[in-house]
Design an enzyme around this catalytic site. Structure first.
Site, short mmCIF file in Angstrom:
data_model
loop_
_atom_site.label_atom_id
_atom_site.label_comp_id
_atom_site.label_asym_id
_atom_site.label_seq_id
_atom_site.Cartn_x
_atom_site.Cartn_y
_atom_site.Cartn_z
N GLU A 41 7.12 -2.57 32.43
CA GLU A 41 8.25 -1.69 32.74
C GLU A 41 8.01 -1.05 34.10
OE1 GLU A 41 10.24 2.22 30.45
OE2 GLU A 41 8.17 1.63 30.06
N LYS A 115 17.55 -0.37 29.23
CA LYS A 115 16.82 0.23 28.10
C LYS A 115 17.73 1.13 27.27
CE LYS A 115 12.44 2.67 27.23
NZ LYS A 115 11.26 3.28 27.90
N CYS A 148 9.66 -1.12 26.28
CA CYS A 148 8.76 -0.06 25.84
C CYS A 148 9.22 0.62 24.55
CB CYS A 148 8.56 0.94 26.98
SG CYS A 148 7.01 1.90 26.81
#
Length: 264
Positions: A41, A115, A148
C-alpha cells in the site's frame, strides 16, 4: 503460475527514490519467473501523512500520473502484471487510497481499486472507496484487489471470491499483528490464494510489521517475509486448486452457502 510479493521500506514523500527501490525488487522477482507481483500500500509515498497538503504533494491521477505510468512501463518491459498501492487524486481534487493494476499488453493499464475500509488517520485525508470490489481478468488468472484494513472485514474477500477471483492481491501497510495469521483463513474460507505485500520500517511513531504472506486455498503459508528486511519472494501456485471449491464429494464452499439465513 508464479507470483510474488515485494516487501520494502518506502522513503517518505520521495516517489522517485521509491520507484528505484521498487524497480530493483520487481526485476528480481521477474528474473525468478514471477508473472504477478504485488507491492505494498502507498509504496511510492510512505503512509503516515501529517497533513492533507502532504498527500496532495505526492498523489497522482490514475492512469495519467507518474506512478501509474512508471508501473505501466515496467510491466510492458518485464512482461509481468503488477498490483501496487498509491495515493490517487481525481480530476476534482478528491483523494483516495488506491491500488493500480498494470500488465504487459497494450498501454499496460488494466484498472484500479479504491480502498473501501479506511484505517485510523486515513479518514482525515482520503475519501472512502466508491468503486466497490472488482476482479480483474488478467487472462492467466482472475485477480481481486483489496487494501490493508479491508482484510478485517470478511465480506471483502468473500465478495471478491464470489466474483470469481483465483487470487486476492492485498497491498498493505500493516501495523496490527493479526493479518499474517488471519489471511490464511481468508484464503481457506474462500478457496483462493492470497498475496499480502506489506512494508517495513517506522514513520512518525508507527511501526510496520513486515511478514508479507502468500497463502494457499488450504490455509498453507507458502511464504512469509521477515519483520525488517526488504525482499521479493516468488512462489509457484496451482490455480486449479483455487478453482475447485469442493471440500469433498458432498460439500462445496460456495454451493453450500445459505445466504437467506445470513441477513440481519
Amino acid at each position: 503460475m508464479k507470483v510474488a510479493y515485494v516487501q520494502m521500506e518506502p522513503v517518505f514523500l520521495e516517489p522517485e527514490a521509491n520507484y528505484s527501490k521498487a524497480e530493483e525488487l520487481i526485476r528480481a522477482a521477474a528474473d525468478e519467473g514471477a508473472e504477478l507481483v504485488v507491492l505494498p500500500e502507498l509504496f511510492d509515498t510512505g503512509y503516515n501523512f501529517r497533513s492533507r497538503e502532504e498527500v496532495l504533494e505526492v498523489a497522482g491521477q490514475i492512469p495519467d500520473g507518474p506512478t501509474t505510468q512508471f508501473l505501466m512501463e515496467l510491466s510492458r518491459e518485464l512482461g509481468v502484471f503488477i498490483v501496487a498501492g498509491t495515493a490517487e487524486k481525481d480530476e476534482r481534487g478528491r483523494l483516495y487510497n488506491s491500488a493500480v493494476v498494470t500488465g504487459p499488453l497494450g498501454s499496460g493499464y488494466i484498472g484500479k481499486y479504491r480502498k473501501v475500509h479506511l484505517f485510523y488517520r486515513e479518514k482525515l485525508f482520503f475519501e472512502p472507496g466508491d468503486l466497490g470490489f472488482h476482479v480483474f481478468n488478467l487472462g492467466i488468472a482472475k485477480v481481486g484487489v483489496m487494501i490493508c484494513f479491508d482484510w478485517f472485514f470478511p465480506e471483502s474477500a468473500r465478495t471478491l471470491a464470489l466474483k470469481g477471483a483465483d487470487i486476492i492481491a492485498h497491498p498493505s501497510n500493516l501495523v496490527m499483528p493479526y493479518a499474517p495469521r488471519a489471511m490464511p483463513i481468508r484464503a481457506l474460507e474462500n478457496r483462493v490464494y492470497t498475496i499480502t505485500a506489506n512494508r517495513i520500517g517506522e514513520e512518525f511513531g508507527l511501526r510496520f510489521i513486515g511478514k508479507s504472506t502468500i497463502a494457499s486455498p488450504r490455509a498453507e503459508v507458502l511464504a512469509m517475509g521477515s519483520e525488517d528486511e526488504e525482499e521479493a519472494t516468488v512462489v509457484e501456485i496451482d490455480l486449479g486448486m483455487a478453482r475447485n471449491k469442493k471440500l469433498n464429494e458432498m460439500n462445496d464452499v460456495f454451493r453450500d452457502r445459505r445466504p437467506e439465513h445470513y441477513a440481519l
